[in-house]
Scaffold this active site. Sequence first.
Site, PDB file in Angstrom:
ATOM      1  N   CYS A 293     -10.736   0.849   7.640  1.00 27.37           N
ATOM      2  CA  CYS A 293      -9.399   0.250   7.526  1.00 27.37           C
ATOM      3  C   CYS A 293      -9.500  -1.267   7.364  1.00 27.37           C
ATOM      4  O   CYS A 293     -10.049  -1.957   8.227  1.00 27.37           O
ATOM      5  CB  CYS A 293      -8.579   0.621   8.763  1.00 27.37           C
ATOM      6  SG  CYS A 293      -7.148  -0.417   9.061  1.00 27.37           S
TER       7      CYS A 293
ATOM      8  N   CYS B 274     -16.711  16.661 -10.911  1.00 28.14           N
ATOM      9  CA  CYS B 274     -16.930  15.322 -11.484  1.00 28.14           C
ATOM     10  C   CYS B 274     -18.172  15.317 -12.367  1.00 28.14           C
ATOM     11  O   CYS B 274     -19.290  15.596 -11.916  1.00 28.14           O
ATOM     12  CB  CYS B 274     -17.054  14.306 -10.342  1.00 28.14           C
ATOM     13  SG  CYS B 274     -17.788  12.740 -10.813  1.00 28.14           S
TER      14      CYS B 274
END
Length: 459
Positions: A206, A68
């Site tokens: 989550c 990256c």
Amino acid sequence: MCVYWKRMRPEVAMGPILLGVLVCSLVLAVQGFYSASDDVVELNPSNFQREVIQSDSLWLVEFYAPWCGHCQSLTADWKKTATALKGIVKVGAVDADQHKSLGGQYGVRGFPTIKIFGANKNKPDDFQGGRTSQAIVDGALNAVRALVKDRLSGRSGGSDYSKQSGGGGGGGGSKDAVVELTDDNFDKMVLDSGDVWLVEFFAPWCGHCKNLEPEWAAAASTVKDQTKGKIHLGAVDATVHQGLASRYGIRGFPSIKIFRKGEAPQDYQGGRTRSDIVAAAMDLFTDNAPPPELLEILNGDVLKNTCEDSPLCVISVLPHILDTGAAGRNGYLEVLMKMAEKNKKMMWGWLWTEAGAQMDLETSLGIGGFGYPAMAAINTRKMKFALLRGSFSETGINDFLRDLSVGRGSTATIGGGAFPKISKVDAWDGKDGELPVEEDYDLSDVDLDDDELGGRIEL
């Protein structure tokens, strides 16, 4: 090495170029951006739990990928940040390209991603500031100030589920009733328990788990009270306690399992609101629970303990044993026991007494004007009661209790606003009643004169 391959003729260098790129990538992947001489701590699945999650320090963690470009540009500033914050904030970095599971655990979708692991290590915050060393340091110091402010106000952070693990004391002083389960305490607390457990397997990153958390906590408190601690709600951080998640085949989050002693765990299929969870827990509780006891009111403790622990207390006053005999009384008691069994899910208390045995109680409830048997249903929290007006039968009692449950029927306040004094009586022995034996008097030896008899009466 990369430059060397670029100088080869294209038709010769094509294979080596690809190999060179691969070698460069492998070198970067192995070496990463940071070394032991930097103040940046290299993190991986082996040390992340120990270094970050179990630490009391605030952590800044960069999730990067060696390929990256933005990550490469951030490297120098990240090193400066780590040096500037040394001893104040821990600064780490995760090669999320190599350790994909760790990046996925915290919802990393792009690079570089910076997370702040503060008071609640299981719920890191996304760093939204600039990517210069100064901007990152400023953001870190703001996070430190917020953490200190929370600690001063008594909010110590930590897991959102109360820590009631096996090694600690009871959960009476905990913030909520959710039991935090781990690899170490799961078998002892759940599998070896005679109680029923609903266990949520969650991941801190989550979204659905975060939505469920307040519902789960609220339901846990209600269930604990209504089942007198016989049904428990627990939670397992499946990203930390991966052995448990693997043992029970957890593939998605949140997953909820039902555990009963001696039985294989079952998947919970109910709704995810607190009312859904409470209803499911109460069904589990009543499925195997014995019917409530039908107790005779022998003293004040029987009345107090039964009624104060129940949302509704059903008291029956049965005819005197001389009026019904044992067979008649047993018939009434059988009706009451059937109704207690039918309504056991309601967690009501069931009591009875003989007519005349507890006159103060009868008076306070207005019993007597309708004859016996009689019945009163009492809400002890409000000290209100309602009287059965129909027949003392399964149908009549069922209609009476059903009307009460939907808010129909007239109620009144118990005389004096409190239970009256209860007399101490002997328990019924299960036998027919006997009339008191009258003593025979022999008057043959009694000499009574006319005056004592009040004079003779002649016809």
